[in-house]
Design a protein around this motif. Structure first.
Motif, PDB file in Angstrom:
ATOM      1  N   GLN A 189     -60.412  13.173  14.490  1.00  0.00           N
ATOM      2  CA  GLN A 189     -61.747  13.609  14.133  1.00  0.00           C
ATOM      3  C   GLN A 189     -61.681  14.960  13.424  1.00  0.00           C
ATOM      4  N   VAL A 190     -62.553  15.147  12.444  1.00  0.00           N
ATOM      5  CA  VAL A 190     -62.677  16.413  11.738  1.00  0.00           C
ATOM      6  C   VAL A 190     -64.158  16.732  11.616  1.00  0.00           C
ATOM      7  N   ILE A 191     -64.538  17.938  11.993  1.00  0.00           N
ATOM      8  CA  ILE A 191     -65.887  18.436  11.764  1.00  0.00           C
ATOM      9  C   ILE A 191     -65.747  19.630  10.840  1.00  0.00           C
ATOM     10  N   PHE A 201     -67.080  26.438   8.833  1.00  0.00           N
ATOM     11  CA  PHE A 201     -66.238  26.256  10.011  1.00  0.00           C
ATOM     12  C   PHE A 201     -65.594  24.880   9.948  1.00  0.00           C
ATOM     13  N   ARG A 202     -64.566  24.719  10.765  1.00  0.00           N
ATOM     14  CA  ARG A 202     -63.803  23.475  10.788  1.00  0.00           C
ATOM     15  C   ARG A 202     -63.221  23.274  12.182  1.00  0.00           C
ATOM     16  N   PHE A 203     -63.358  22.068  12.726  1.00  0.00           N
ATOM     17  CA  PHE A 203     -62.755  21.687  13.994  1.00  0.00           C
ATOM     18  C   PHE A 203     -61.857  20.486  13.743  1.00  0.00           C
ATOM     19  N   ALA A 259     -70.188  17.986   7.930  1.00  0.00           N
ATOM     20  CA  ALA A 259     -69.745  16.593   7.946  1.00  0.00           C
ATOM     21  C   ALA A 259     -68.917  16.334   9.192  1.00  0.00           C
ATOM     22  N   ILE A 260     -69.138  15.180   9.801  1.00  0.00           N
ATOM     23  CA  ILE A 260     -68.376  14.738  10.964  1.00  0.00           C
ATOM     24  C   ILE A 260     -67.650  13.481  10.541  1.00  0.00           C
ATOM     25  N   GLN A 261     -66.337  13.563  10.442  1.00  0.00           N
ATOM     26  CA  GLN A 261     -65.551  12.474   9.887  1.00  0.00           C
ATOM     27  C   GLN A 261     -64.604  11.892  10.933  1.00  0.00           C
ATOM     28  N   ASP A 262     -64.618  10.573  11.032  1.00  0.00           N
ATOM     29  CA  ASP A 262     -63.677   9.838  11.872  1.00  0.00           C
ATOM     30  C   ASP A 262     -62.680   9.179  10.927  1.00  0.00           C
TER      31      ASP A 262
END
Length: 266
Positions: A140-142, A130-132, A150-153
Motif C-alpha cells: 500500500q502507498v498513501i 506526505f507519503r506512507f 491518493a491511496i494506492q493498492d
C-alpha cells in the motif's frame, strides 16, 4: 458520498479521511467495523478559544497564504473547550513545532480499531506533501502531492483519491500552521514530559478528530497520534527514528499512475 472501501487502505479512513468524497474509487472488500475504545477528553464548553491574527487578505477578501489551503473556517463554526493561559501557550507551542517543520521522515506502526498492526516508513514535506509506504506483505502507498491525496493498492491495482482539504491533517501541514485560529480544541493536557492535544477542523466538512502526543524531553517531538474517523473508529500511529535535517526529494510525493511503469520510489 463515497466510502473508501479497500480494507488495506484503512489508514486513510482513520488517519486522513473524514467522510470525504473520493474523486476516483474502485470497490473492494469492506473493512471490519470494530467499535472504537472510549475517548477520554475534557467536556466541551461553549466558549471559543482565543483568536489570533488572521493572515493578510487579498483584494477578494481571502487570506493571502502562500501554500496549500489558504481558506480559513468561519469563526461561527468554532466550538471546543475554553482555554486558560497555560493551555493557550501549549497550543501555540504545538503550532510552532509543526509550523517550523519542513522535512520529516521516520518509521511508523499503525494499530487499527481491530488491533491489527501494520508497519512502514513515512515522509513529510510541508506544505501538504506526505507519503506512507507500508512494509511487506502489504503493498500500500498513501501519497499527497500538495493538492490531492491518493491511496494506492499495488496488488489490487486500484486507487482512491481525495482532496487535501477534505482531510483533518491539513491543520498541521498547511503553509501557516495556526491551531488557535483554525482548529477546534477539545483537549489540552501536560505531564512532566508529554503534551496531549485533542483537536479537529472547524469546518463541518472535515469531521475527523486527532489526538496528538508530543514528548517534551529532551526536546519537543511528535511521538504518536490517535485519530477518530466519522464512524467513531480509532487508529493509533506510533512514530520513531525521526529525521528532520534531510532534504526530501520532491519525486517522493509524485502521484504515479498504477501499472508497470511506476518510477516513484516505493
Amino acid at each position: 458520498m463515497t466510502t473508501l472501501r479497500c480494507a488495506s487502505t484503512a489508514l486513510l479512513v482513520a488517519i486522513f479521511a473524514s467522510a470525504a468524497t473520493a474523486q476516483t474509487a474502485v470497490p473492494a472488500a469492506a473493512p471490519s467495523a470494530v467499535p472504537a475504545p472510549p475517548t477520554a477528553t475534557k467536556p466541551p464548553a461553549t466558549t471559543t478559544p482565543p483568536a489570533t491574527a488572521q493572515a493578510p487578505a487579498t483584494a477578494d477578501g481571502k487570506p493571502n497564504v502562500d501554500g496549500w489551503s489558504g481558506e480559513i473556517a468561519p469563526t461561527k463554526s468554532t466550538k471546543g473547550i475554553a482555554l486558560d493561559a497555560t493551555q493557550t501557550k501549549l497550543v501555540e507551542t504545538v503550532s510552532g513545532y509543526f509550523g517550523a517543520l519542513q522535512n520529516l521522515r521516520g518509521a511508523f506502526v499503525q494499530i487499527g480499531a481491530d488491533n491489527k498492526r501494520m508497519r512502514g516508513k513515512f515522509f513529510v514535506k510541508r506544505p501538504g506533501r506526505f507519503r506512507f509506504d507500508y512494509s511487506l506483505p502489504s503493498r500500500q502507498v498513501i501519497v499527497s502531492d500538495g493538492k490531492s491525496l491518493a491511496i494506492q493498492d499495488l496488488d489490487l491495482n486500484n486507487e482512491d483519491r481525495v482532496s487535501l482539504d477534505d482531510t483533518p491533517f491539513r491543520l498541521l501541514l498547511r503553509q501557516d500552521v495556526n491551531l488557535l485560529r483554525d482548529a477546534q480544541i477539545n483537549e489540552v493536557q501536560q505531564s512532566a514530559d508529554v503534551i496531549v492535544l485533542g483537536l479537529q477542523d472547524k469546518s463541518p466538512d472535515t469531521p475527523g478528530k486527532i489526538r496528538l502526543y508530543m514528548v517534551t524531553k529532551p526536546a519537543l517531538e511528535l511521538k504518536e497520534w490517535v485519530t477518530t474517523d466519522a464512524q467513531g473508529l480509532e487508529t493509533r500511529v506510533e512514530v520513531s527514528n525521526l529525521v528532520k535535517t534531510e532534504e526530501l526529494d520532491l519525486k517522493l510525493f509524485q502521484i504515479q499512475q498504477l501499472g508497470a511503469h511506476r518510477n516513484t520510489p516505493n
